[in-house]
Design an enzyme around this catalytic site. Sequence first.
Site, PDB file in Angstrom:
ATOM      1  N   TRP A 319      24.362   9.890 -10.966  1.00 33.80           N
ATOM      2  CA  TRP A 319      25.462  10.789 -10.617  1.00 33.80           C
ATOM      3  C   TRP A 319      24.942  12.031  -9.908  1.00 33.80           C
ATOM      4  O   TRP A 319      25.577  12.539  -8.984  1.00 33.80           O
ATOM      5  CB  TRP A 319      26.223  11.190 -11.880  1.00 33.80           C
ATOM      6  CG  TRP A 319      27.260  12.248 -11.640  1.00 33.80           C
ATOM      7  CD1 TRP A 319      28.538  12.072 -11.208  1.00 33.80           C
ATOM      8  CD2 TRP A 319      27.093  13.668 -11.809  1.00 33.80           C
ATOM      9  NE1 TRP A 319      29.184  13.290 -11.105  1.00 33.80           N
ATOM     10  CE2 TRP A 319      28.324  14.281 -11.467  1.00 33.80           C
ATOM     11  CE3 TRP A 319      26.029  14.473 -12.222  1.00 33.80           C
ATOM     12  CZ2 TRP A 319      28.511  15.654 -11.526  1.00 33.80           C
ATOM     13  CZ3 TRP A 319      26.215  15.844 -12.276  1.00 33.80           C
ATOM     14  CH2 TRP A 319      27.442  16.422 -11.939  1.00 33.80           C
ATOM     15  N   HIS A 320      23.763  12.506 -10.312  1.00 37.40           N
ATOM     16  CA  HIS A 320      23.216  13.714  -9.709  1.00 37.40           C
ATOM     17  C   HIS A 320      22.802  13.495  -8.263  1.00 37.40           C
ATOM     18  O   HIS A 320      22.804  14.441  -7.474  1.00 37.40           O
ATOM     19  CB  HIS A 320      22.016  14.220 -10.516  1.00 37.40           C
ATOM     20  CG  HIS A 320      22.391  15.019 -11.728  1.00 37.40           C
ATOM     21  ND1 HIS A 320      22.682  14.448 -12.942  1.00 37.40           N
ATOM     22  CD2 HIS A 320      22.541  16.355 -11.902  1.00 37.40           C
ATOM     23  CE1 HIS A 320      22.986  15.399 -13.810  1.00 37.40           C
ATOM     24  NE2 HIS A 320      22.907  16.565 -13.205  1.00 37.40           N
ATOM     25  N   GLY A 321      22.432  12.293  -7.907  1.00 39.05           N
ATOM     26  CA  GLY A 321      22.011  12.064  -6.531  1.00 39.05           C
ATOM     27  C   GLY A 321      21.715  10.609  -6.258  1.00 39.05           C
ATOM     28  O   GLY A 321      21.279   9.871  -7.145  1.00 39.05           O
ATOM     29  N   PHE A 477      25.645  18.002  -5.402  1.00 41.57           N
ATOM     30  CA  PHE A 477      26.059  16.881  -6.236  1.00 41.57           C
ATOM     31  C   PHE A 477      27.567  16.708  -6.238  1.00 41.57           C
ATOM     32  O   PHE A 477      28.045  15.765  -6.836  1.00 41.57           O
ATOM     33  CB  PHE A 477      25.553  17.070  -7.671  1.00 41.57           C
ATOM     34  CG  PHE A 477      24.068  17.354  -7.745  1.00 41.57           C
ATOM     35  CD1 PHE A 477      23.185  16.598  -7.009  1.00 41.57           C
ATOM     36  CD2 PHE A 477      23.583  18.393  -8.511  1.00 41.57           C
ATOM     37  CE1 PHE A 477      21.820  16.862  -7.051  1.00 41.57           C
ATOM     38  CE2 PHE A 477      22.222  18.659  -8.570  1.00 41.57           C
ATOM     39  CZ  PHE A 477      21.347  17.892  -7.845  1.00 41.57           C
TER      40      PHE A 477
END
Length: 477
Positions: A319-321, A477
Site C-alpha cells: 500500500w505504501h508503494g 502514497f
Amino acid sequence: MIFTSYTYLLFLSMVFLLYWSMPPRWRNVLLIAASYFFYSTWDWRFGFLLLGISVFNWAYGRFLATRQEANTPLVLGVLVNLVPLLYFKYTGFFLTNLAALVTAAGGGWHLDIPKIILPLGISFFTFQGVAYLVDVWVGEEPFQRLRDFLLFKAFWPQLIAGPIIRPHEIADQILATRHVTQADLAFGCQRILFGFFKKVVIADALSTYIDAVFLRGATPNGVDAIFATFGFGLQIYFDFSAYSDIAIGSARLFGFTFPENFNWPYAAPSPQEFWTRWHMTLSRWIRDYVFTPISFSTRNYPRLALLWLLVAMAICGLWHGAQWTFVAWGCWHGSLLVLNQTALKGIFTLNRKKLSKGAYFIRYLIGWGVTYLMVNLAWVLFRAQDMTSALSMYRAIFTLKGGLHPAVMRENTMVFIGVVALALLALQVARPWLEVNLGQQRPHPLHISGRALVYTAMIVAVIVFDTSSKAFVYFQF
C-alpha cells in the site's frame, strides 16, 4: 498546496473567517467547496475522480444497507473502490514485473510502460471508501444526505495523508451544529505550530543530508549508512507526525476533533506496541479490514493466524508503494510481529505485577532497544530506491565499510542527527511528568486567547525562515 506555506496559511485564514461568519446551514457546503478547491490546486482533473468515487460510495452505501444478508454486493463495492487505486498506482508495477518474468522465461516481450500520474491521496481516500462500505454492511448507519458524505470524504485536512477517518469517528460532528471555544482555537493553533516546527525545522533539515546518502549510485561508508538510517527514522517520524499535527489542528479550528495518529512510537518496548503507536489509524485499518476478516475465515486453523499477520503487513507495505522494497519492508515488520508472539515473546512481554521495578525497567529497556534497532533497520528498505541500493546500505552497515570515516556526510551532520535523537529520547523519558504537570494548568480564558495569537505569530515566523517548502513524505502514497 503544501501545508507549510504562505498559500495554505492564507487559504486556512480565509476559510476560517468565512466559515464562522456565515449561517450554520451553509458551513458544511463551504467546507466541501474549500476542500475541492484545496485538492484541485494540485491537479483539477482529479477533483472529478474524487467526486465520482464519493458519489458512488454514498449511493452504494445506501444500497448496501438493505443488502446486509449477502456478501456479493459488498465484494463488488470494495472492488469498484480498488479499481482506480490499482490502475493509477499499480499498473506500472504489474506490467514491469510481468515483462521481467517473460524475459526471464526466455521470451522477447518488450513493453512500453505507460507513465501514469498518481492522484494525490488516492491510497487514503480509497481505504476510507472501503472502510465506509464495510462498516455500513455490518450495520452502521449510512449518510443519508450527499453533502454530508462529500464532507466526510473530502474534508481537506485528512484528504491527502490521513488520519484515515472512519464514519463513526466523524458522523455526529458533521451532522451537529459545531462551535469553537477559545480553548479550541489555542489547541488548533498550537498543534499547527508543532507541525510546522517538526516539518520545517527538523524533518526538512534532516532530509537535506539523508537524501545524499540514499541517492542511487552513492557510495556511503558504514558510518554514513548508520547515521542516515537512524536519521531517516527521525525524519519520517517528524515529517508524518507534523502532517498529522497540522491536520488535527486545522480541523479543530472548524469544530472537528480528529483521532490521534501518533503516540510516541519510538518509546514502544515491542514491535506489537510500536504498531499501536505508529500511524495508528492505518494500523487499525489493516487490523480491522485485512487481518481480522482473513483470520476469522480460517478460525478453525488458529496456526494460520501468524501467516495472515505476515500477509497483512506485506499488503501494508505494498500500500505504501508499488515497489518490492515496500513489500520487503512490510514483510520485515510482519516477521517482527510474528517473532513478538513466538520466539521473542519472552523479550517483549512485560508484566508489572510479576516483575519488580528494577526487573521491569531492565526488561523494558531490552525490549525497547531491540524494537528501536529493528524498526530503524527496516527504514532502509522503505527509503532505498531499489533492492540493490538497500542491500548496498545493509552491506555498508554490517561490514562497517570504511571504518569510522564518513564518505558522504559531514561530522556536524552526524552531531545534528545525534542531538535530535537524544532530544526525542529525553522527551519520551520526561513524557509522564510533562503530561501530568502541563495537564494540571488551567489558564484564564484571556491567556488562552493570547496563546492563540502567539502561536499564530510563531507559525508565520516559521514560514518566513523556511527557505523552501518541501512536500510531505506521505504525499507520494
